[in-house]
Design a protein around this motif. Structure first.
Motif, PDB file in Angstrom:
ATOM      1  N   ARG A 206       0.852  -1.191   0.000  1.00 57.40           N
ATOM      2  CA  ARG A 206       0.000   0.000   0.000  1.00 57.40           C
ATOM      3  C   ARG A 206       0.885   1.238   0.000  1.00 57.40           C
ATOM      4  O   ARG A 206       1.779   1.382   0.857  1.00 57.40           O
TER       5      ARG A 206
ATOM      6  N   TRP B 144      -1.426  -0.168   7.115  1.00 53.80           N
ATOM      7  CA  TRP B 144      -2.042  -0.927   6.022  1.00 53.80           C
ATOM      8  C   TRP B 144      -3.543  -1.114   6.204  1.00 53.80           C
ATOM      9  O   TRP B 144      -4.331  -0.846   5.301  1.00 53.80           O
TER      10      TRP B 144
ATOM     11  N   THR C 210      -4.759  -2.521  -3.620  1.00 54.15           N
ATOM     12  CA  THR C 210      -4.158  -3.475  -2.681  1.00 54.15           C
ATOM     13  C   THR C 210      -5.102  -4.648  -2.450  1.00 54.15           C
ATOM     14  O   THR C 210      -4.706  -5.819  -2.492  1.00 54.15           O
TER      15      THR C 210
END
Length: 261
Positions: free
Chosen positions: A9, A68, A87
């Motif tokens: 990410r 994340w 992602t």
């Protein structure tokens, strides 16, 4: 196409993803490791490139840092809950294609809880993970590479070929730099002389970094034949690479037409 897809990410652990990709590229060959910023060529449509690469990869490494799971979109939603979040989409594609999915937890990132993840990627929490600690980066990278070589046979074979060629090398696609005889593909070349640049002196060493073919660095004669355009270069000499250009110095040259007469 790649064997390893590095998923990360942006603004979480993108620097760590780059570090992991570079080490795995060194070990297995640069064309076997996909990272979007490196692997998508200028002007190409990144959505199709990403989907194609992840579907054809044998393993996806999900690089996960502390930001994340809770990263937000521009409108304030959690990014993981957005169906258009890349992602998330890459992980879904990897599961759908049957790829091995490995979470790589960076630093203080905690183990994933499937209840905190969208249902589409909840199984990510059940995948055996590896930790990456920057204080012990060499050991972590070595272990990760060992695990991948054990899990994916073609990676072990690629690493073995690179080791036999000299170690620490990157594979270069066939068809690049073709010629008669052995061709050395290298990222960098240095040949030192005690007399300095442009002076005759005693050879003190030759260093070729990231070569992927037989290398001649000792004394004696090296016979080469290289054809470029309509001209043939031949005789004893040497080949070297500087700033991406292959340079050759040989004992003579013959035009192809003259040889036919």
């Amino acid at each position: 196409m790649p064997d390893i897809f590095v998923n990360y990410r942006t603004n979480d652990e993108d620097a760590t993803a780059t570090l992991i990709e570079r080490e795995l590229s060194r070990r297995f060959g640069t064309n076997r490791v996909f990272r979007a910023s490196k692997s998508i060529r200028i002007g190409h449509a990144f959505p199709q490139e990403l989907v194609t690469a992840v579907r054809r990869s044998s393993v996806l490494l999900a690089v996960i840092g502390q930001r994340w799971a809770n990263a937000r979109t521009a409108d304030g939603r959690r990014a993981l809950d957005d169906p258009e979040d890349w992602t998330r989409r890459e992980i879904i594609e990897a599961f759908g294609s049957g790829a091995l999915v490995v979470p790589v937890l960076v630093g203080r990132a905690t183990r994933l809880d499937r209840h905190d993840l969208p249902p589409e990627i909840a199984r990510l929490a059940d995948c055996q993970y590896r930790r990456f600690d920057h204080r012990d980066a060499d050991s972590c990278l070595s272990r990760l590479g060992d695990d991948l070589a054990e899990a994916i046979p073609q990676l072990a074979e690629a690493a073995e070929r690179i080791t036999q060629a000299g170690g620490g090398l990157s594979e270069i696609p066939h068809g690049v730099g073709q010629g008669d005889g052995d061709v050395v593909n290298a990222r960098s070349y240095r040949h030192d002389q005690s007399g300095g640049i442009g002076k005759v002196g005693r050879d003190v060493g030759t260093f070729i970094n990231n070569a992927s073919g037989p290398v001649h660095t000792g004394g004696g004669t090296q016979n080469n034949t290289i054809r470029h355009g309509g001209v043939e270069f031949h005789g004893d000499g040497s080949s070297y690479v500087e700033r991406g250009t292959v340079n050759n110095r040989f004992g003579g040259r013959r035009d192809r037409e003259e040889r036919r007469r």
